[in-house]
Design a protein around this motif. Structure first.
Motif, short mmCIF file in Angstrom:
data_model
loop_
_atom_site.label_atom_id
_atom_site.label_comp_id
_atom_site.label_asym_id
_atom_site.label_seq_id
_atom_site.Cartn_x
_atom_site.Cartn_y
_atom_site.Cartn_z
N GLN A 9 0.83 -1.20 0.00
CA GLN A 9 0.00 0.00 0.00
C GLN A 9 0.87 1.26 0.00
O GLN A 9 0.53 2.26 -0.65
CB GLN A 9 -0.92 -0.01 1.22
CG GLN A 9 -1.99 -1.10 1.16
CD GLN A 9 -2.76 -1.23 2.46
OE1 GLN A 9 -2.39 -0.67 3.49
NE2 GLN A 9 -3.84 -2.00 2.43
N ALA A 10 1.99 1.20 0.71
CA ALA A 10 2.90 2.34 0.74
C ALA A 10 3.53 2.59 -0.62
O ALA A 10 3.70 3.74 -1.05
CB ALA A 10 3.99 2.11 1.80
N ASP A 11 3.87 1.51 -1.33
CA ASP A 11 4.40 1.67 -2.69
C ASP A 11 3.35 2.24 -3.63
O ASP A 11 3.65 3.08 -4.49
CB ASP A 11 4.89 0.31 -3.22
CG ASP A 11 6.28 -0.06 -2.70
OD1 ASP A 11 7.08 0.85 -2.43
OD2 ASP A 11 6.55 -1.27 -2.56
N ALA A 12 2.11 1.80 -3.46
CA ALA A 12 1.03 2.31 -4.30
C ALA A 12 0.81 3.80 -4.05
O ALA A 12 0.53 4.57 -4.97
CB ALA A 12 -0.26 1.53 -4.03
N GLY B 111 4.91 10.57 4.61
CA GLY B 111 5.54 11.04 5.84
C GLY B 111 7.04 10.82 5.83
O GLY B 111 7.60 10.19 4.92
N PRO B 112 7.74 11.29 6.84
CA PRO B 112 9.21 11.22 6.89
C PRO B 112 9.76 9.81 7.08
O PRO B 112 10.95 9.58 6.85
CB PRO B 112 9.57 12.11 8.09
CG PRO B 112 8.35 12.10 8.94
CD PRO B 112 7.20 12.05 8.00
N LEU B 113 8.92 8.87 7.50
CA LEU B 113 9.37 7.48 7.67
C LEU B 113 8.67 6.55 6.69
O LEU B 113 8.55 5.35 6.96
CB LEU B 113 9.10 7.01 9.12
CG LEU B 113 9.86 7.74 10.22
CD1 LEU B 113 9.42 7.24 11.59
CD2 LEU B 113 11.37 7.56 10.06
N HIS B 114 8.28 7.06 5.56
CA HIS B 114 7.49 6.26 4.62
C HIS B 114 8.24 5.00 4.20
O HIS B 114 9.33 5.04 3.63
CB HIS B 114 7.16 7.09 3.38
CG HIS B 114 6.10 6.47 2.51
ND1 HIS B 114 4.76 6.58 2.79
CD2 HIS B 114 6.19 5.71 1.38
CE1 HIS B 114 4.06 5.93 1.87
NE2 HIS B 114 4.91 5.40 1.02
N ASN C 84 0.84 7.35 15.40
CA ASN C 84 1.72 8.40 14.89
C ASN C 84 2.85 7.83 14.04
O ASN C 84 3.25 8.44 13.04
CB ASN C 84 2.29 9.21 16.05
CG ASN C 84 1.29 10.21 16.60
OD1 ASN C 84 0.36 10.61 15.91
ND2 ASN C 84 1.47 10.59 17.85
N LEU C 85 3.36 6.66 14.42
CA LEU C 85 4.38 6.01 13.58
C LEU C 85 3.79 5.66 12.22
O LEU C 85 4.42 5.88 11.18
CB LEU C 85 4.91 4.76 14.27
CG LEU C 85 5.97 5.00 15.35
CD1 LEU C 85 6.18 3.74 16.18
CD2 LEU C 85 7.28 5.45 14.73
N ARG C 86 2.59 5.11 12.22
CA ARG C 86 1.94 4.79 10.93
C ARG C 86 1.71 6.06 10.12
O ARG C 86 1.90 6.08 8.90
CB ARG C 86 0.61 4.08 11.18
CG ARG C 86 0.70 2.69 11.77
CD ARG C 86 -0.66 2.03 11.63
NE ARG C 86 -0.90 0.97 12.56
CZ ARG C 86 -0.60 -0.32 12.36
NH1 ARG C 86 0.01 -0.68 11.25
NH2 ARG C 86 -0.91 -1.24 13.26
N ARG C 87 1.29 7.14 10.79
CA ARG C 87 1.02 8.39 10.10
C ARG C 87 2.30 8.94 9.46
O ARG C 87 2.26 9.58 8.40
CB ARG C 87 0.44 9.41 11.08
CG ARG C 87 -0.17 10.64 10.43
CD ARG C 87 -0.89 11.51 11.46
NE ARG C 87 -2.01 10.80 12.05
CZ ARG C 87 -2.11 10.44 13.34
NH1 ARG C 87 -1.14 10.75 14.18
NH2 ARG C 87 -3.17 9.82 13.78
N ALA C 88 3.42 8.68 10.09
CA ALA C 88 4.71 9.10 9.54
C ALA C 88 5.17 8.19 8.41
O ALA C 88 6.17 8.48 7.76
CB ALA C 88 5.77 9.13 10.64
N GLY C 89 4.44 7.08 8.19
CA GLY C 89 4.76 6.17 7.10
C GLY C 89 5.48 4.91 7.52
O GLY C 89 5.74 4.03 6.69
N ALA C 90 5.85 4.79 8.81
CA ALA C 90 6.57 3.61 9.29
C ALA C 90 5.69 2.37 9.22
O ALA C 90 4.46 2.45 9.31
CB ALA C 90 7.04 3.83 10.73
N ILE C 91 6.34 1.21 9.06
CA ILE C 91 5.61 -0.05 8.93
C ILE C 91 6.05 -1.00 10.04
O ILE C 91 7.20 -1.47 10.05
CB ILE C 91 5.87 -0.68 7.56
CG1 ILE C 91 5.36 0.26 6.46
CG2 ILE C 91 5.22 -2.05 7.45
CD1 ILE C 91 5.64 -0.22 5.04
N PRO C 92 5.17 -1.30 11.00
CA PRO C 92 5.50 -2.26 12.06
C PRO C 92 5.70 -3.66 11.48
O PRO C 92 4.87 -4.14 10.69
CB PRO C 92 4.28 -2.22 12.99
CG PRO C 92 3.63 -0.90 12.72
CD PRO C 92 3.84 -0.66 11.24
#
Length: 226
Positions: A57-60, A69-72, A110-118
């Motif tokens: 989804q992030a690639d899309a 976001g800064p951690l996408h 907030n981590l997800r909003r910044a684009g990070a992926i757990p």
């Protein structure tokens, strides 16, 4: 150099520049997890397919020109004492295995909003109240440098995971040293933010935390580089 070896800032830069896909970054960290975690038991709750779906989804989103976001696309780990949607908030306690979060805590959101992926959830001592990391729910986490030494606590799983390349950033929390001591024990960097800088509560909680905890506990990152 493998993607899992990159620090978060460089990983995010390469993803934004389309030099590396989010799926490639996440898959590299998951492969690293599979290779080294059985030896140290730092990550005690996985979610590989969930992470890969988020990466797709992030690639899309990148391909569609959406704001990011800064951690996408950056793989991160989450400590098992905060709510992550669809996962048990065990806090290292076997009786809490049935406490499955219906929504994210603010720090995860907030981590997800910044684009990070757990990509996984890290171990902690029971009730996150010891300076080592062992419990009846998930077992013992070992120091990745020397199994005879402690990885520290209570964010021992977080420190051990990031030290061996399982995620570029590990989430931890600190009341009396629970980020700082594991960072020292595992040879990584930990930051205890100023009180109130990072919002934190567990939606699954049945009551307010004691005032002394609210006034002293903070959420912060661990990483291999400042």
């Amino acid at each position: 150099m493998h993607p899992w070896q990159l620090e978060a800032a460089e990983l995010a830069r390469r993803i934004a520049a389309r030099e590396l896909s989010c799926v490639e970054a996440v898959r590299s960290s998951l492969e690293r997890l599979e290779a080294v975690n059985p030896r140290i038991n730092a990550v005690v709750d996985g979610g590989a397919e969930e992470a890969l779906q988020a990466a797709r989804q992030a690639d899309a989103a990148l391909a569609g020109g959406e704001a990011t976001g800064p951690l996408h696309g950056v793989p991160v780990t989450i400590k098992v004492n905060v709510d992550q949607r669809g996962h048990a908030t065990t806090n290292g306690v076997a009786a809490y295995r049935r406490v499955v979060a219906a929504e994210d805590s603010p720090v995860v959101a907030n981590l997800r909003r910044a684009g990070a992926i757990p990509i996984g959830r890290t171990n902690t001592p029971a009730f996150s109240m010891r300076w080592f990391t062992d419990n009846a729910a998930h077992g013992r986490t070992l120091n990745p440098h020397d199994a005879a030494l402690t990885p520290g606590g209570s964010s021992g799983g977080a420190a051990a995971a990031v030290a061996v390349g399982i995620g570029a950033i590990a989430h931890g929390n600190d009341q009396g040293g629970s980020i700082r001591y594991p960072a020292y024990a595992c040879g990584v960097y930990g930051l205890r933010p100023s009180f109130g800088r990072v919002p934190a509560f567990n939606p699954s909680g049945t009551g307010e935390r004691p005032p002394v905890v609210q006034l002293s506990s903070v959420q912060g990152p661990l990483a291999r580089s400042v």
